[in-house]
Design an enzyme around this catalytic site. Sequence first.
Site, PDB file in Angstrom:
ATOM      1  N   GLU A 170      -8.087   4.928  15.868  1.00 32.12           N
ATOM      2  CA  GLU A 170      -7.524   3.447  15.615  1.00 32.12           C
ATOM      3  C   GLU A 170      -6.636   3.187  16.829  1.00 32.12           C
ATOM      4  O   GLU A 170      -5.671   3.869  17.417  1.00 32.12           O
ATOM      5  CB  GLU A 170      -6.510   3.179  14.564  1.00 32.12           C
ATOM      6  CG  GLU A 170      -7.276   3.190  13.127  1.00 32.12           C
ATOM      7  CD  GLU A 170      -6.067   2.847  12.174  1.00 32.12           C
ATOM      8  OE1 GLU A 170      -4.815   2.293  12.335  1.00 32.12           O
ATOM      9  OE2 GLU A 170      -6.336   3.320  10.803  1.00 32.12           O
TER      10      GLU A 170
ATOM     11  N   GLU B  50      -1.621  -8.086   6.921  1.00 28.61           N
ATOM     12  CA  GLU B  50      -2.174  -7.749   8.241  1.00 28.61           C
ATOM     13  C   GLU B  50      -3.109  -9.038   8.826  1.00 28.61           C
ATOM     14  O   GLU B  50      -3.895  -8.643   9.587  1.00 28.61           O
ATOM     15  CB  GLU B  50      -2.512  -6.327   8.488  1.00 28.61           C
ATOM     16  CG  GLU B  50      -1.529  -5.532   8.215  1.00 28.61           C
ATOM     17  CD  GLU B  50      -1.735  -3.933   8.893  1.00 28.61           C
ATOM     18  OE1 GLU B  50      -3.002  -3.691   8.708  1.00 28.61           O
ATOM     19  OE2 GLU B  50      -0.773  -3.325   9.133  1.00 28.61           O
TER      20      GLU B  50
ATOM     21  N   HIS C  50      -3.364  -9.198  12.535  1.00 31.86           N
ATOM     22  CA  HIS C  50      -3.507  -8.162  13.515  1.00 31.86           C
ATOM     23  C   HIS C  50      -4.836  -8.320  13.973  1.00 31.86           C
ATOM     24  O   HIS C  50      -5.557  -9.053  13.734  1.00 31.86           O
ATOM     25  CB  HIS C  50      -3.616  -7.054  12.578  1.00 31.86           C
ATOM     26  CG  HIS C  50      -3.400  -5.727  13.353  1.00 31.86           C
ATOM     27  ND1 HIS C  50      -4.458  -5.118  13.847  1.00 31.86           N
ATOM     28  CD2 HIS C  50      -2.321  -4.807  13.426  1.00 31.86           C
ATOM     29  CE1 HIS C  50      -4.037  -3.764  14.567  1.00 31.86           C
ATOM     30  NE2 HIS C  50      -2.758  -3.754  14.336  1.00 31.86           N
TER      31      HIS C  50
ATOM     32  N   ARG D 206       0.985  -1.018   0.128  1.00 32.63           N
ATOM     33  CA  ARG D 206       0.253   0.015  -0.083  1.00 32.63           C
ATOM     34  C   ARG D 206       0.612   1.139   0.001  1.00 32.63           C
ATOM     35  O   ARG D 206       2.151   1.156   0.040  1.00 32.63           O
ATOM     36  CB  ARG D 206      -0.878   0.108   1.223  1.00 32.63           C
ATOM     37  CG  ARG D 206      -0.325   0.190   2.525  1.00 32.63           C
ATOM     38  CD  ARG D 206      -1.287   0.156   3.490  1.00 32.63           C
ATOM     39  NE  ARG D 206      -0.474   0.506   4.819  1.00 32.63           N
ATOM     40  CZ  ARG D 206      -1.170   0.347   6.100  1.00 32.63           C
ATOM     41  NH1 ARG D 206      -2.182  -0.144   6.136  1.00 32.63           N
ATOM     42  NH2 ARG D 206      -0.762   0.798   7.347  1.00 32.63           N
TER      43      ARG D 206
ATOM     44  N   ASN E  17      -5.114   7.515   4.580  1.00 30.03           N
ATOM     45  CA  ASN E  17      -4.741   7.018   5.870  1.00 30.03           C
ATOM     46  C   ASN E  17      -3.522   7.292   6.281  1.00 30.03           C
ATOM     47  O   ASN E  17      -2.385   6.970   5.406  1.00 30.03           O
ATOM     48  CB  ASN E  17      -5.130   5.490   5.555  1.00 30.03           C
ATOM     49  CG  ASN E  17      -4.781   4.537   6.607  1.00 30.03           C
ATOM     50  OD1 ASN E  17      -5.736   4.650   7.715  1.00 30.03           O
ATOM     51  ND2 ASN E  17      -3.690   3.967   6.811  1.00 30.03           N
ATOM     52  N   GLU E  18      -3.240   7.796   7.409  1.00 28.15           N
ATOM     53  CA  GLU E  18      -1.966   7.981   7.868  1.00 28.15           C
ATOM     54  C   GLU E  18      -1.113   8.625   6.859  1.00 28.15           C
ATOM     55  O   GLU E  18      -0.009   8.074   6.426  1.00 28.15           O
ATOM     56  CB  GLU E  18      -1.390   6.576   8.551  1.00 28.15           C
ATOM     57  CG  GLU E  18      -2.380   6.173   9.595  1.00 28.15           C
ATOM     58  CD  GLU E  18      -1.565   5.087  10.197  1.00 28.15           C
ATOM     59  OE1 GLU E  18      -0.721   4.280   9.444  1.00 28.15           O
ATOM     60  OE2 GLU E  18      -1.761   4.688  11.439  1.00 28.15           O
TER      61      GLU E  18
HETATM   62  C1  GAL Z   1      -2.359   1.555  11.351  1.00 29.73           C
HETATM   63  C2  GAL Z   1      -3.092   1.670   9.911  1.00 29.73           C
HETATM   64  C3  GAL Z   1      -3.807   0.440   9.750  1.00 29.73           C
HETATM   65  C4  GAL Z   1      -3.073  -0.857  10.083  1.00 29.73           C
HETATM   66  C5  GAL Z   1      -2.692  -0.730  11.472  1.00 29.73           C
HETATM   67  C6  GAL Z   1      -1.976  -2.037  12.012  1.00 29.73           C
HETATM   68  O1  GAL Z   1      -1.197   2.414  11.622  1.00 29.73           O
HETATM   69  O2  GAL Z   1      -3.633   2.814   9.731  1.00 29.73           O
HETATM   70  O3  GAL Z   1      -4.290   0.494   8.174  1.00 29.73           O
HETATM   71  O4  GAL Z   1      -2.208  -0.904   9.272  1.00 29.73           O
HETATM   72  O5  GAL Z   1      -1.765   0.358  11.715  1.00 29.73           O
HETATM   73  O6  GAL Z   1      -1.369  -1.581  13.366  1.00 29.73           O
END
Ligand code: GAL
Length: 667
Positions: free
Chosen positions: A305, A353, A356, A112, A150-151
């Site tokens: 998040e 992920e 995760h 990404r 995003n970020e």
């Molecule tokens: C964030 C990100 C998410 C995911 C997450 C995993 O920083 O915005 O998309 O990757 O981390 O920890």
Amino acid sequence: MRWPRGVDGLCFGGDYNPEQWPEEVWHEDVELMRRAGVNLVSVGVFAWSRLEPREGEYTFGWLDRVFDLLHGAGIAVALATPTASPPPWFSLAHPDALPVTADGTRLLHGSRDTYCASAPGYRAACRRIAAELARRYAGHPALGMWHVHNEYGTTCHCDHVAASFREWLRRRYGDLATLNDSWTTAFWGQHYSDWAQVHPPRATQWLPNPTHGLDFRRFWSDELLAAFTEQRDVLRAAAPDVPVTTNFVLGDWVPVDHARWAGEVDLVAIDHYPTDAGPGAEEQTALWADLARGWAGGAPWLLIESAPNLIHTGGRMHAKEPGRMARHSLAHVARGSRGAMFFQWRAPPGGAEAYHAAMVPHAGPDTRVFREAAELGAVLGRLAEVDAGRIEADVAIVWDAQSWWALRGAHLPSPDLDYLAGVAGVHRALWRSGYAVDFVAPDGDLAPYKLVVVPGLYVVADAAAAAVAAYVAAGGCLVVSYFSGIVDPCLRVRPGGHPGAFRDVLGVRVEEFQPLAPDATVQLSTGDTGSVWSELVHPTGARVEASYTGGRLDGLAAVTRHRYGRGTARYVSTRLDGDGLARLLVAAAEEGGARPVAAAPEGVELVRRSGWLFVFNHAGVECEVATAGVDLVTGADVGGRLRLPPGGYAVVREVGLYGRPTIDTRR
Ligand code: GAL
């Protein structure tokens, strides 16, 4: 700060990626969301290739159905623009928009964030997909918020970036003579005689020019901000009553000046993933949540998040202990977050992920994690009233992204000059001593604070230094740590003895730095020890509070205190270890008249948000806290003493004297 439309009470939910699942699963998702009390989900964050599978061909049908389904369940949508993950067709059609690393490698899709934020083709495609989403969903009743990208944080060093960087530098410096002077290009013969010679910092043979590097980070923060604001403006124009935000990513690799960005979003929103599985996670939470509130100017903000379960630490995943998800989430709420959101709703079927943490793990809803998530949802549902509360802090720490970035330089006198560690050390000492702490910008309003601490403010402008001095002159209490006020914003060393910007207010002149070897310590006359740093300090008006004992600096000043106008300014020339820093800060706080929140037993955290007292028992034993009122978590009247089991938490709506609430809970 504005709130997601249609969300009543605190926000609860997470990133929802229905595009990863067949539609039958969506119905189960929504049913489980209702069970868990979810009221807001971030949708579409990485869905560009599903929304526009070929250039100009849009497939919104599936997203329409997701919107309708969520709306039917009373769940609001934070609709993301998917620009953090351009589709493969985009990379092939716009090879010039692929990012280039500092060593010249051009990256390709397959992960990404594979784009260059300066590439005109990428920026145009972002505006287009944002406009299409705005056209389609601006009027949908489920739309609660826009979540751009995003970020923001990835960098690029390509020729598009070079062109844009030059424009930024022209605006900043006007002409090359000023740039040469500002970057001290006389050193190592780096003098530029044509703008075309100026590039983004790329791989170099030897140490790069530090000001070049710092300006690149400043520029890139502005460049990403421009990429954000042009999407924001498209969305705002289509739906003026829907707030627009983006999720701030944290970490010292991030080339974004959050304090500056905060003025451009409708709601400050952070992603927070502590990296320490031990008590450090709670310290990190307190630190970043206080920082987020500082960026929001004291107003509520949002934890958009976090991980429901796992803490990623050193390449390993640590499963959170039972109850920690709630304590972790509520510790953000205690400091002003308007809810708790997670990455992610459902564990993905595969992908980078796959492992995760998720609110609905691979094992499904019959799991500890889902039950804890649902319990948290229920608790948050009972806490809506705390949103009216504000944190009142007597103490402020000065935070500055520029000094953070600059202290990453490889040319500094010690590799242990770690800005974040310095700030975190001060914050931890104050937090453990029970003080509520705000963060302020160097040129922010210091007047409300009884104590201001300036850790590692290496770079400081004249105006900010003058404001700090004026704060002390007017009666403020200041603590400045070593390696602050050394250089101007161009990283030119302030001459005449350190710390050039603060010499007068501190009443000292530092003749020489004496950085310490990794394991070395210095002894102080107070019995404290110092590490990382020491220096030859000459008091020029300050009184010595502690001196070095033994070694080359034997008998010379280590910690000083200076009366300046109606206030006092302390200087700490080493990193105080153990409880030394806490003792010094508490002494300064008491002298300034700052008061702790309340006395807390060891391992117990108290945070007051106006009249609501958040209590977290991080310790392994039962605790007791003196407070009166109703615990909103259980609904019970706690009488005068709250008892909590290990890992327990409570949010007490406190009553003051004569049983009256200490705050007005009407909203
Ligand atoms: C964030 C990100 C998410 C995911 C997450 C995993 O920083 O915005 O998309 O990757 O981390 O920890």
